[in-house]
Scaffold this motif. Structure first.
Motif, mmCIF file in Angstrom:
data_model
loop_
_atom_site.group_PDB
_atom_site.id
_atom_site.type_symbol
_atom_site.label_atom_id
_atom_site.label_comp_id
_atom_site.label_asym_id
_atom_site.label_seq_id
_atom_site.Cartn_x
_atom_site.Cartn_y
_atom_site.Cartn_z
ATOM 1 N N ILE A 1 -28.895 -37.153 -44.988
ATOM 2 C CA ILE A 1 -28.754 -38.389 -44.222
ATOM 3 C C ILE A 1 -28.533 -39.547 -45.188
ATOM 4 O O ILE A 1 -29.288 -39.707 -46.154
ATOM 5 C CB ILE A 1 -30.033 -38.675 -43.392
ATOM 6 N N VAL A 2 -27.511 -40.337 -44.920
ATOM 7 C CA VAL A 2 -27.236 -41.507 -45.755
ATOM 8 C C VAL A 2 -27.673 -42.748 -44.996
ATOM 9 O O VAL A 2 -27.366 -42.905 -43.821
ATOM 10 C CB VAL A 2 -25.721 -41.615 -46.077
ATOM 11 N N SER A 3 -28.400 -43.619 -45.704
ATOM 12 C CA SER A 3 -28.813 -44.871 -45.067
ATOM 13 C C SER A 3 -28.763 -45.992 -46.096
ATOM 14 O O SER A 3 -28.890 -45.751 -47.295
ATOM 15 C CB SER A 3 -30.239 -44.750 -44.525
ATOM 16 N N THR A 4 -28.558 -47.191 -45.631
ATOM 17 C CA THR A 4 -28.776 -48.353 -46.490
ATOM 18 C C THR A 4 -30.261 -48.697 -46.362
ATOM 19 O O THR A 4 -30.943 -48.169 -45.478
ATOM 20 C CB THR A 4 -27.860 -49.519 -46.062
ATOM 21 N N PRO A 5 -30.785 -49.558 -47.249
ATOM 22 C CA PRO A 5 -32.242 -49.725 -47.267
ATOM 23 C C PRO A 5 -32.833 -50.541 -46.111
ATOM 24 O O PRO A 5 -34.024 -50.484 -45.894
ATOM 25 C CB PRO A 5 -32.501 -50.483 -48.584
ATOM 26 N N GLN A 6 -32.029 -51.296 -45.394
ATOM 27 C CA GLN A 6 -32.668 -52.210 -44.435
ATOM 28 C C GLN A 6 -33.140 -51.512 -43.165
ATOM 29 O O GLN A 6 -32.634 -50.460 -42.804
ATOM 30 C CB GLN A 6 -31.774 -53.418 -44.116
ATOM 31 N N ASP A 7 -34.098 -52.150 -42.521
ATOM 32 C CA ASP A 7 -34.774 -51.548 -41.369
ATOM 33 C C ASP A 7 -33.833 -51.048 -40.283
ATOM 34 O O ASP A 7 -34.001 -49.963 -39.755
ATOM 35 C CB ASP A 7 -35.716 -52.578 -40.717
ATOM 36 N N LEU A 8 -32.826 -51.885 -39.968
ATOM 37 C CA LEU A 8 -31.955 -51.526 -38.855
ATOM 38 C C LEU A 8 -31.244 -50.210 -39.112
ATOM 39 O O LEU A 8 -31.156 -49.352 -38.242
ATOM 40 C CB LEU A 8 -30.908 -52.620 -38.633
ATOM 41 N N ALA A 9 -30.745 -50.045 -40.344
ATOM 42 C CA ALA A 9 -30.060 -48.797 -40.685
ATOM 43 C C ALA A 9 -31.046 -47.646 -40.668
ATOM 44 O O ALA A 9 -30.714 -46.528 -40.289
ATOM 45 C CB ALA A 9 -29.406 -48.919 -42.056
ATOM 46 N N LEU A 10 -32.285 -47.940 -41.074
ATOM 47 C CA LEU A 10 -33.287 -46.876 -41.137
ATOM 48 C C LEU A 10 -33.668 -46.363 -39.754
ATOM 49 O O LEU A 10 -33.956 -45.185 -39.578
ATOM 50 C CB LEU A 10 -34.519 -47.365 -41.892
ATOM 51 N N ILE A 11 -33.647 -47.266 -38.793
ATOM 52 C CA ILE A 11 -33.940 -46.823 -37.422
ATOM 53 C C ILE A 11 -32.888 -45.802 -37.003
ATOM 54 O O ILE A 11 -33.190 -44.761 -36.422
ATOM 55 C CB ILE A 11 -33.944 -48.027 -36.450
ATOM 56 N N ASP A 12 -31.626 -46.099 -37.370
ATOM 57 C CA ASP A 12 -30.553 -45.152 -37.038
ATOM 58 C C ASP A 12 -30.701 -43.860 -37.820
ATOM 59 O O ASP A 12 -30.400 -42.785 -37.306
ATOM 60 C CB ASP A 12 -29.195 -45.793 -37.325
ATOM 61 N N ALA A 13 -31.126 -43.977 -39.071
ATOM 62 C CA ALA A 13 -31.302 -42.776 -39.893
ATOM 63 C C ALA A 13 -32.356 -41.867 -39.264
ATOM 64 O O ALA A 13 -32.219 -40.642 -39.224
ATOM 65 C CB ALA A 13 -31.714 -43.161 -41.308
ATOM 66 N N ARG A 14 -33.404 -42.497 -38.763
ATOM 67 C CA ARG A 14 -34.475 -41.749 -38.098
ATOM 68 C C ARG A 14 -33.910 -40.971 -36.909
ATOM 69 O O ARG A 14 -34.251 -39.809 -36.684
ATOM 70 C CB ARG A 14 -35.502 -42.770 -37.577
ATOM 71 N N ARG A 15 -33.020 -41.618 -36.155
ATOM 72 C CA ARG A 15 -32.396 -40.928 -35.018
ATOM 73 C C ARG A 15 -31.579 -39.741 -35.509
ATOM 74 O O ARG A 15 -31.537 -38.693 -34.865
ATOM 75 C CB ARG A 15 -31.461 -41.880 -34.257
ATOM 76 N N GLY A 16 -30.919 -39.934 -36.646
ATOM 77 C CA GLY A 16 -30.101 -38.849 -37.211
ATOM 78 C C GLY A 16 -30.974 -37.656 -37.552
ATOM 79 O O GLY A 16 -30.625 -36.507 -37.256
ATOM 80 N N ILE A 17 -32.112 -37.938 -38.156
ATOM 81 C CA ILE A 17 -33.031 -36.861 -38.531
ATOM 82 C C ILE A 17 -33.524 -36.139 -37.279
ATOM 83 O O ILE A 17 -33.554 -34.912 -37.218
ATOM 84 C CB ILE A 17 -34.202 -37.427 -39.368
ATOM 85 N N ALA A 18 -33.856 -36.937 -36.273
ATOM 86 C CA ALA A 18 -34.339 -36.333 -35.025
ATOM 87 C C ALA A 18 -33.256 -35.440 -34.413
ATOM 88 O O ALA A 18 -33.544 -34.351 -33.908
ATOM 89 C CB ALA A 18 -34.744 -37.425 -34.038
ATOM 90 N N MET A 19 -32.006 -35.887 -34.520
ATOM 91 C CA MET A 19 -30.907 -35.100 -33.946
ATOM 92 C C MET A 19 -30.798 -33.733 -34.625
ATOM 93 O O MET A 19 -30.696 -32.705 -33.950
ATOM 94 C CB MET A 19 -29.590 -35.859 -34.085
ATOM 95 N N PHE A 20 -30.831 -33.740 -35.958
ATOM 96 C CA PHE A 20 -30.703 -32.449 -36.657
ATOM 97 C C PHE A 20 -31.907 -31.558 -36.384
ATOM 98 O O PHE A 20 -31.783 -30.348 -36.254
ATOM 99 C CB PHE A 20 -30.489 -32.657 -38.150
ATOM 100 N N ARG A 21 -33.070 -32.186 -36.292
ATOM 101 C CA ARG A 21 -34.253 -31.368 -36.009
ATOM 102 C C ARG A 21 -34.127 -30.729 -34.636
ATOM 103 O O ARG A 21 -34.535 -29.599 -34.429
ATOM 104 C CB ARG A 21 -35.515 -32.234 -36.101
#
Ligand SMILES: Nc1ncnc2c1ncn2[C@@H]1O[C@H](COP(=O)(O)OP(=O)(O)O)[C@@H](O)[C@H]1O
Ligand SMILES: [Mg+2]
Length: 378
Positions: A256-276
Protein backbone atom coordinates in the motif's frame (compact mmCIF):
# COMPACT_ATOMS: atom_id res chain seq x y z
CA UNK A 1 -28.42 -17.12 11.69
CA UNK A 2 -27.36 -17.62 8.10
CA UNK A 3 -24.78 -15.15 6.82
CA UNK A 4 -25.38 -13.06 3.71
CA UNK A 5 -22.89 -15.29 1.90
CA UNK A 6 -24.89 -18.38 2.83
CA UNK A 7 -28.05 -16.70 1.58
CA UNK A 8 -26.31 -15.81 -1.66
CA UNK A 9 -25.13 -19.38 -2.13
CA UNK A 10 -28.62 -20.65 -1.44
CA UNK A 11 -30.00 -18.23 -4.05
CA UNK A 12 -27.37 -19.30 -6.58
CA UNK A 13 -28.21 -22.95 -6.00
CA UNK A 14 -31.63 -22.16 -7.47
CA UNK A 15 -30.15 -20.68 -10.66
CA UNK A 16 -29.29 -23.24 -13.27
CA UNK A 17 -26.53 -23.16 -15.86
CA UNK A 18 -26.94 -23.99 -19.57
CA UNK A 19 -26.69 -27.70 -18.72
CA UNK A 20 -29.53 -27.44 -16.21
CA UNK A 21 -27.27 -28.02 -13.19
CA UNK A 22 -27.33 -25.57 -10.28
CA UNK A 23 -24.77 -22.80 -10.64
CA UNK A 24 -23.21 -23.77 -7.33
CA UNK A 25 -22.29 -27.13 -8.84
CA UNK A 26 -20.96 -25.74 -12.12
CA UNK A 27 -17.40 -25.22 -10.94
CA UNK A 28 -17.52 -21.84 -12.66
CA UNK A 29 -17.93 -19.64 -9.59
CA UNK A 30 -15.09 -17.73 -8.00
CA UNK A 31 -15.01 -17.13 -4.28
CA UNK A 32 -17.95 -14.96 -3.27
CA UNK A 33 -16.99 -11.73 -1.59
CA UNK A 34 -19.52 -9.95 0.57
CA UNK A 35 -18.96 -6.60 2.20
CA UNK A 36 -21.31 -3.81 3.30
CA UNK A 37 -24.20 -5.46 1.52
CA UNK A 38 -22.25 -5.59 -1.73
CA UNK A 39 -21.62 -8.92 -3.38
CA UNK A 40 -18.91 -9.64 -5.94
CA UNK A 41 -17.92 -12.73 -7.77
CA UNK A 42 -17.16 -13.97 -11.22
CA UNK A 43 -18.34 -16.81 -13.39
CA UNK A 44 -15.55 -18.22 -15.52
CA UNK A 45 -16.49 -20.29 -18.52
CA UNK A 46 -14.93 -21.38 -21.79
CA UNK A 47 -14.92 -18.72 -24.47
CA UNK A 48 -17.07 -20.80 -26.81
CA UNK A 49 -19.80 -20.98 -24.18
CA UNK A 50 -19.98 -17.29 -23.29
CA UNK A 51 -23.22 -16.65 -25.21
CA UNK A 52 -25.13 -19.36 -23.36
CA UNK A 53 -23.81 -18.03 -20.07
CA UNK A 54 -24.71 -14.37 -20.47
CA UNK A 55 -28.35 -15.01 -19.51
CA UNK A 56 -27.19 -17.19 -16.61
CA UNK A 57 -25.05 -14.29 -15.38
CA UNK A 58 -28.05 -11.96 -15.60
CA UNK A 59 -30.29 -14.41 -13.72
CA UNK A 60 -27.62 -14.93 -11.09
CA UNK A 61 -27.35 -11.18 -10.62
CA UNK A 62 -31.13 -10.86 -10.24
CA UNK A 63 -31.21 -13.70 -7.75
CA UNK A 64 -28.36 -12.23 -5.71
CA UNK A 65 -29.92 -8.75 -5.70
CA UNK A 66 -33.15 -10.22 -4.37
CA UNK A 67 -31.33 -11.93 -1.51
CA UNK A 68 -31.93 -10.56 2.00
CA UNK A 69 -29.04 -8.41 3.17
CA UNK A 70 -27.79 -7.66 -0.35
CA UNK A 71 -27.80 -4.07 -1.57
CA UNK A 72 -25.88 -4.48 -4.78
CA UNK A 73 -24.26 -7.20 -6.79
CA UNK A 74 -21.49 -7.16 -9.34
CA UNK A 75 -21.08 -10.38 -11.22
CA UNK A 76 -18.56 -10.63 -13.99
CA UNK A 77 -18.63 -13.22 -16.72
CA UNK A 78 -15.09 -14.07 -17.72
CA UNK A 79 -13.94 -16.42 -20.41
CA UNK A 80 -11.03 -18.75 -20.77
CA UNK A 81 -9.92 -19.94 -24.14
CA UNK A 82 -10.62 -23.62 -24.53
CA UNK A 83 -7.48 -25.72 -24.18
CA UNK A 84 -5.31 -22.64 -23.81
CA UNK A 85 -1.85 -22.78 -22.29
CA UNK A 86 -2.04 -23.62 -18.65
CA UNK A 87 -5.25 -25.53 -19.36
CA UNK A 88 -8.45 -24.64 -17.66
CA UNK A 89 -8.42 -28.11 -16.13
CA UNK A 90 -5.53 -27.16 -13.86
CA UNK A 91 -7.60 -24.41 -12.36
CA UNK A 92 -8.79 -24.96 -8.83
CA UNK A 93 -12.50 -24.43 -8.75
CA UNK A 94 -14.79 -23.68 -5.92
CA UNK A 95 -18.05 -25.42 -6.35
CA UNK A 96 -19.88 -22.85 -4.31
CA UNK A 97 -18.64 -24.13 -0.96
CA UNK A 98 -20.84 -25.50 1.75
CA UNK A 99 -24.20 -23.90 2.20
CA UNK A 100 -23.76 -23.54 5.93
CA UNK A 101 -20.99 -22.17 8.05
CA UNK A 102 -17.66 -20.76 6.98
CA UNK A 103 -15.63 -22.59 4.38
CA UNK A 104 -13.02 -24.83 5.97
CA UNK A 105 -9.30 -24.29 5.45
CA UNK A 106 -7.53 -21.18 4.29
CA UNK A 107 -9.91 -18.93 2.40
CA UNK A 108 -7.18 -18.21 -0.17
CA UNK A 109 -7.62 -21.66 -1.60
CA UNK A 110 -10.70 -20.28 -3.26
CA UNK A 111 -8.83 -17.52 -5.10
CA UNK A 112 -8.24 -17.34 -8.83
CA UNK A 113 -5.76 -19.68 -10.50
CA UNK A 114 -2.14 -18.62 -10.74
CA UNK A 115 -0.37 -17.72 -13.98
CA UNK A 116 1.79 -20.62 -15.16
CA UNK A 117 5.46 -19.67 -14.85
CA UNK A 118 4.82 -16.71 -12.55
CA UNK A 119 5.91 -17.48 -8.98
CA UNK A 120 4.34 -14.50 -7.22
CA UNK A 121 2.07 -11.61 -8.13
CA UNK A 122 1.95 -8.55 -5.90
CA UNK A 123 -0.35 -5.55 -6.10
CA UNK A 124 0.80 -2.00 -5.56
CA UNK A 125 -2.25 -0.10 -4.47
CA UNK A 126 -3.32 3.16 -2.89
CA UNK A 127 -6.48 4.43 -1.33
CA UNK A 128 -6.44 7.42 -3.67
CA UNK A 129 -4.81 8.65 -6.85
CA UNK A 130 -1.77 10.87 -7.16
CA UNK A 131 0.14 9.50 -4.17
CA UNK A 132 2.89 8.06 -6.35
CA UNK A 133 1.57 4.52 -6.71
CA UNK A 134 2.94 4.10 -10.23
CA UNK A 135 6.26 5.67 -9.32
CA UNK A 136 6.62 3.27 -6.41
CA UNK A 137 5.41 0.30 -8.49
CA UNK A 138 7.95 0.81 -11.24
CA UNK A 139 10.88 1.56 -8.92
CA UNK A 140 9.96 -1.33 -6.65
CA UNK A 141 9.92 -3.59 -9.71
CA UNK A 142 13.37 -2.31 -10.68
CA UNK A 143 14.57 -2.79 -7.10
CA UNK A 144 13.39 -6.41 -7.19
CA UNK A 145 15.21 -6.82 -10.50
CA UNK A 146 18.37 -5.46 -8.86
CA UNK A 147 18.03 -8.15 -6.20
CA UNK A 148 18.45 -10.67 -9.00
CA UNK A 149 14.80 -11.58 -9.52
CA UNK A 150 13.11 -11.98 -12.87
CA UNK A 151 10.43 -9.32 -12.85
CA UNK A 152 7.36 -8.40 -14.82
CA UNK A 153 5.19 -5.34 -14.37
CA UNK A 154 1.54 -5.04 -15.28
CA UNK A 155 -0.19 -1.69 -15.39
CA UNK A 156 -3.79 -2.40 -14.48
CA UNK A 157 -4.71 1.17 -13.62
CA UNK A 158 -7.81 1.59 -15.74
CA UNK A 159 -8.21 5.22 -14.71
CA UNK A 160 -4.74 6.35 -15.65
CA UNK A 161 -2.34 3.80 -17.09
CA UNK A 162 1.08 5.34 -16.63
CA UNK A 163 3.66 2.72 -17.55
CA UNK A 164 3.85 3.74 -21.21
CA UNK A 165 4.95 7.19 -20.02
CA UNK A 166 7.08 6.10 -17.05
CA UNK A 167 9.02 3.69 -19.23
CA UNK A 168 8.87 5.73 -22.45
CA UNK A 169 7.13 2.95 -24.35
CA UNK A 170 5.63 4.04 -27.63
CA UNK A 171 5.36 0.76 -29.47
CA UNK A 172 2.51 -1.70 -29.21
CA UNK A 173 2.96 -5.28 -28.07
CA UNK A 174 3.40 -7.78 -30.89
CA UNK A 175 1.35 -10.90 -31.36
CA UNK A 176 3.01 -14.05 -30.10
CA UNK A 177 0.89 -16.38 -32.17
CA UNK A 178 -2.85 -16.90 -31.93
CA UNK A 179 -4.42 -14.26 -29.76
CA UNK A 180 -1.47 -14.14 -27.39
CA UNK A 181 0.72 -11.08 -26.98
CA UNK A 182 4.39 -10.62 -26.25
CA UNK A 183 5.10 -8.18 -23.45
CA UNK A 184 7.35 -5.20 -24.13
CA UNK A 185 10.76 -5.59 -22.52
CA UNK A 186 12.26 -2.59 -20.70
CA UNK A 187 15.18 -2.46 -18.29
CA UNK A 188 15.17 -6.24 -18.29
CA UNK A 189 11.52 -6.43 -17.20
CA UNK A 190 8.48 -7.77 -19.06
CA UNK A 191 5.96 -4.93 -19.28
CA UNK A 192 2.28 -4.86 -20.14
CA UNK A 193 -0.10 -1.94 -19.74
CA UNK A 194 -3.79 -1.47 -20.11
CA UNK A 195 -2.63 1.67 -21.92
CA UNK A 196 -1.46 -0.58 -24.79
CA UNK A 197 -4.94 -1.95 -25.29
CA UNK A 198 -6.76 1.35 -25.66
CA UNK A 199 -6.15 4.50 -27.65
CA UNK A 200 -4.69 7.26 -25.55
CA UNK A 201 -7.61 9.56 -26.28
CA UNK A 202 -10.27 6.97 -25.52
CA UNK A 203 -12.27 8.05 -22.53
CA UNK A 204 -11.84 5.35 -19.95
CA UNK A 205 -15.35 4.26 -19.24
CA UNK A 206 -15.17 0.74 -18.03
CA UNK A 207 -17.99 -1.48 -16.98
CA UNK A 208 -17.27 -4.33 -14.61
CA UNK A 209 -17.22 -7.15 -17.16
CA UNK A 210 -14.99 -5.13 -19.53
CA UNK A 211 -12.47 -4.43 -16.81
CA UNK A 212 -12.31 -8.06 -15.93
CA UNK A 213 -11.91 -9.24 -19.48
CA UNK A 214 -9.14 -6.69 -20.17
CA UNK A 215 -7.39 -7.70 -16.97
CA UNK A 216 -7.78 -11.40 -17.65
CA UNK A 217 -6.39 -10.87 -21.13
CA UNK A 218 -3.32 -9.06 -19.81
CA UNK A 219 -2.70 -11.68 -17.18
CA UNK A 220 -3.42 -14.84 -19.05
CA UNK A 221 -2.98 -14.10 -22.74
CA UNK A 222 0.45 -12.54 -22.53
CA UNK A 223 3.61 -14.63 -22.81
CA UNK A 224 5.10 -13.55 -19.51
CA UNK A 225 7.64 -16.33 -19.54
CA UNK A 226 9.14 -17.41 -16.25
CA UNK A 227 8.94 -14.70 -13.61
CA UNK A 228 9.90 -14.65 -9.96
CA UNK A 229 7.56 -11.78 -9.34
CA UNK A 230 5.00 -9.72 -11.20
CA UNK A 231 4.22 -6.25 -9.86
CA UNK A 232 0.71 -5.00 -10.64
CA UNK A 233 0.00 -1.28 -10.60
CA UNK A 234 -3.62 -1.34 -9.45
CA UNK A 235 -6.24 1.35 -10.00
CA UNK A 236 -6.38 3.73 -7.03
CA UNK A 237 -9.25 3.59 -4.58
CA UNK A 238 -11.24 0.94 -2.83
CA UNK A 239 -14.48 0.89 -4.80
CA UNK A 240 -16.21 -1.93 -6.60
CA UNK A 241 -13.82 -2.03 -9.57
CA UNK A 242 -10.78 -2.26 -7.32
CA UNK A 243 -12.29 -4.94 -5.14
CA UNK A 244 -13.25 -7.02 -8.15
CA UNK A 245 -9.76 -6.68 -9.55
CA UNK A 246 -8.13 -7.57 -6.26
CA UNK A 247 -10.29 -10.64 -6.28
CA UNK A 248 -9.56 -11.58 -9.89
CA UNK A 249 -5.78 -11.47 -9.77
CA UNK A 250 -4.10 -14.40 -8.00
CA UNK A 251 -2.23 -12.12 -5.58
CA UNK A 252 0.42 -13.29 -3.12
CA UNK A 253 0.42 -9.93 -1.41
CA UNK A 254 -0.25 -6.21 -1.58
CA UNK A 255 1.88 -3.13 -1.01
CA UNK A 256 0.00 0.00 0.00
CA UNK A 257 1.36 3.40 -0.97
CA UNK A 258 0.36 6.44 1.04
CA UNK A 259 1.52 9.98 1.59
CA UNK A 260 2.04 10.87 5.25
CA UNK A 261 -0.98 13.07 5.88
CA UNK A 262 -4.07 11.90 7.71
CA UNK A 263 -6.46 12.12 4.79
CA UNK A 264 -4.35 9.84 2.62
CA UNK A 265 -3.89 7.49 5.55
CA UNK A 266 -7.62 7.09 5.99
CA UNK A 267 -7.74 5.92 2.38
CA UNK A 268 -4.75 3.66 2.93
CA UNK A 269 -6.59 2.05 5.82
CA UNK A 270 -9.51 1.34 3.48
CA UNK A 271 -7.08 -0.22 1.03
CA UNK A 272 -5.74 -2.53 3.71
CA UNK A 273 -9.24 -3.48 4.74
CA UNK A 274 -10.08 -4.26 1.11
CA UNK A 275 -7.18 -6.66 0.67
CA UNK A 276 -7.89 -8.30 3.98
CA UNK A 277 -11.46 -8.83 2.90
CA UNK A 278 -10.29 -10.79 -0.13
CA UNK A 279 -7.69 -12.60 2.00
CA UNK A 280 -4.66 -11.07 0.29
CA UNK A 281 -1.81 -10.57 2.78
CA UNK A 282 -0.73 -6.94 3.12
CA UNK A 283 3.06 -6.96 2.73
CA UNK A 284 3.29 -3.44 4.10
CA UNK A 285 2.97 0.30 3.63
CA UNK A 286 5.33 2.63 1.79
CA UNK A 287 5.32 6.29 2.80
CA UNK A 288 5.84 8.25 -0.38
CA UNK A 289 6.48 11.99 -0.62
CA UNK A 290 7.86 11.82 2.86
CA UNK A 291 10.43 14.45 3.87
CA UNK A 292 11.47 17.05 1.28
CA UNK A 293 15.11 18.02 1.15
CA UNK A 294 15.67 21.34 -0.61
CA UNK A 295 18.06 20.77 -3.50
CA UNK A 296 19.42 24.32 -2.98
CA UNK A 297 19.93 24.73 0.74
CA UNK A 298 19.69 21.15 1.99
CA UNK A 299 16.99 22.07 4.52
CA UNK A 300 14.44 19.40 5.42
CA UNK A 301 10.77 20.16 5.32
CA UNK A 302 7.93 17.78 5.90
CA UNK A 303 5.51 19.10 3.33
CA UNK A 304 2.83 16.46 3.84
CA UNK A 305 3.95 15.65 7.36
CA UNK A 306 6.26 12.79 8.15
CA UNK A 307 6.07 9.41 9.78
CA UNK A 308 2.27 9.12 9.56
CA UNK A 309 2.43 5.94 7.51
CA UNK A 310 4.89 4.28 9.89
CA UNK A 311 2.61 5.01 12.85
CA UNK A 312 -0.40 3.81 10.90
CA UNK A 313 1.38 0.60 9.89
CA UNK A 314 2.13 -0.07 13.55
CA UNK A 315 -1.46 0.61 14.52
CA UNK A 316 -2.76 -1.76 11.86
CA UNK A 317 -0.16 -4.43 12.52
CA UNK A 318 1.30 -4.42 9.00
CA UNK A 319 5.00 -4.03 8.15
CA UNK A 320 6.35 -0.59 7.37
CA UNK A 321 8.39 -0.90 4.19
CA UNK A 322 10.13 2.45 4.00
CA UNK A 323 10.00 6.17 3.30
CA UNK A 324 10.54 7.66 -0.12
CA UNK A 325 11.37 11.37 0.05
CA UNK A 326 9.64 13.98 -2.06
CA UNK A 327 12.42 14.66 -4.51
CA UNK A 328 12.65 16.65 -7.70
CA UNK A 329 14.88 13.96 -9.07
CA UNK A 330 12.26 11.24 -8.70
CA UNK A 331 9.65 13.27 -10.55
CA UNK A 332 11.99 14.40 -13.33
CA UNK A 333 13.34 10.93 -13.99
CA UNK A 334 9.82 9.48 -14.03
CA UNK A 335 8.57 12.11 -16.43
CA UNK A 336 11.55 11.50 -18.69
CA UNK A 337 10.72 7.79 -18.93
CA UNK A 338 13.71 6.52 -16.94
CA UNK A 339 12.70 5.78 -13.34
CA UNK A 340 15.26 6.73 -10.76
CA UNK A 341 16.35 3.17 -9.91
CA UNK A 342 17.24 2.59 -13.57
CA UNK A 343 18.58 6.08 -14.25
CA UNK A 344 20.73 6.43 -11.15
CA UNK A 345 21.32 2.97 -9.74
CA UNK A 346 24.10 4.18 -7.45
CA UNK A 347 22.05 7.06 -6.01
CA UNK A 348 20.42 7.35 -2.60
CA UNK A 349 16.91 6.99 -4.01
CA UNK A 350 17.72 3.75 -5.77
CA UNK A 351 19.10 2.50 -2.45
CA UNK A 352 15.81 3.31 -0.72
CA UNK A 353 13.78 1.45 -3.33
CA UNK A 354 16.09 -1.56 -3.19
CA UNK A 355 15.67 -1.68 0.60
CA UNK A 356 11.89 -1.59 0.13
CA UNK A 357 12.21 -4.34 -2.49
CA UNK A 358 14.23 -6.47 -0.07
CA UNK A 359 11.51 -6.12 2.59
CA UNK A 360 8.86 -7.04 0.05
CA UNK A 361 10.85 -10.12 -0.90
CA UNK A 362 11.15 -11.10 2.76
CA UNK A 363 7.42 -10.64 3.20
CA UNK A 364 6.73 -12.85 0.20
CA UNK A 365 9.07 -15.52 1.50
CA UNK A 366 7.28 -15.44 4.86
CA UNK A 367 3.91 -15.80 3.12
CA UNK A 368 5.17 -18.78 1.12
CA UNK A 369 6.44 -20.67 4.16
CA UNK A 370 4.14 -23.57 4.85
CA UNK A 371 3.62 -22.56 8.50
CA UNK A 372 0.05 -23.29 9.55
CA UNK A 373 -1.96 -20.13 9.23
CA UNK A 374 -5.07 -19.52 11.21
CA UNK A 375 -7.74 -17.88 9.14
CA UNK A 376 -10.45 -16.24 11.12
CA UNK A 377 -13.57 -15.66 9.13
CA UNK A 378 -15.95 -12.90 10.03
N1 LIG B 1 8.67 10.65 -4.17
C1 LIG B 1 8.35 11.51 -5.14
N2 LIG B 1 9.02 12.66 -5.30
C2 LIG B 1 8.66 13.55 -6.28
N3 LIG B 1 7.68 13.36 -7.13
C3 LIG B 1 6.97 12.22 -7.02
C4 LIG B 1 7.26 11.24 -6.04
N4 LIG B 1 6.39 10.21 -6.20
C5 LIG B 1 5.61 10.55 -7.24
N5 LIG B 1 5.93 11.75 -7.73
C6 LIG B 1 5.29 12.48 -8.84
O1 LIG B 1 3.93 12.67 -8.47
C7 LIG B 1 3.09 12.50 -9.60
C8 LIG B 1 2.08 11.40 -9.33
O2 LIG B 1 2.80 10.17 -9.18
P1 LIG B 1 2.24 8.82 -9.79
O3 LIG B 1 3.24 7.76 -9.51
O4 LIG B 1 1.82 9.00 -11.21
O5 LIG B 1 0.98 8.63 -8.85
P2 LIG B 1 -0.28 7.67 -8.93
O6 LIG B 1 0.11 6.48 -9.76
O7 LIG B 1 -0.57 7.34 -7.51
O8 LIG B 1 -1.37 8.47 -9.55
C9 LIG B 1 4.01 12.21 -10.78
O9 LIG B 1 4.28 13.40 -11.46
C10 LIG B 1 5.26 11.68 -10.12
O10 LIG B 1 6.42 11.93 -10.90
MG1 LIG C 1 -0.53 5.89 -11.65
Amino acid sequence: MASVKDNVLAALAKVSGPDGKPLTESGALSDIVVGDGKVFFSITVEAAAVRQWESVRARAEQAVRATPGVQSAMIALTAERAGGAGAAAARPRVAGGPAQGPAPGPARAAGPAGIPGVAAIIAVASGKGGVGKSTVAVNLALGLRDLGLKVGILDADIYGPSLPKLLAIRERPQAAGGTRLKPIVRHGMAVMSIGFLVEEETPMIWRGPMVISALTQMLREVDWGTLDVMVVDMPPGTGDAQLTMAQQVPLKGAVIVSTPQDLALIDARRGIAMFRRVNVPVLGIVENMSTFICPHCGARSDIFGHGGARAEAERLGVPFLGEVPLAMDIREKSDAGAPVVAAEPAGAHAEIFRAIAARVREGLAAESRPAPKIVIEA
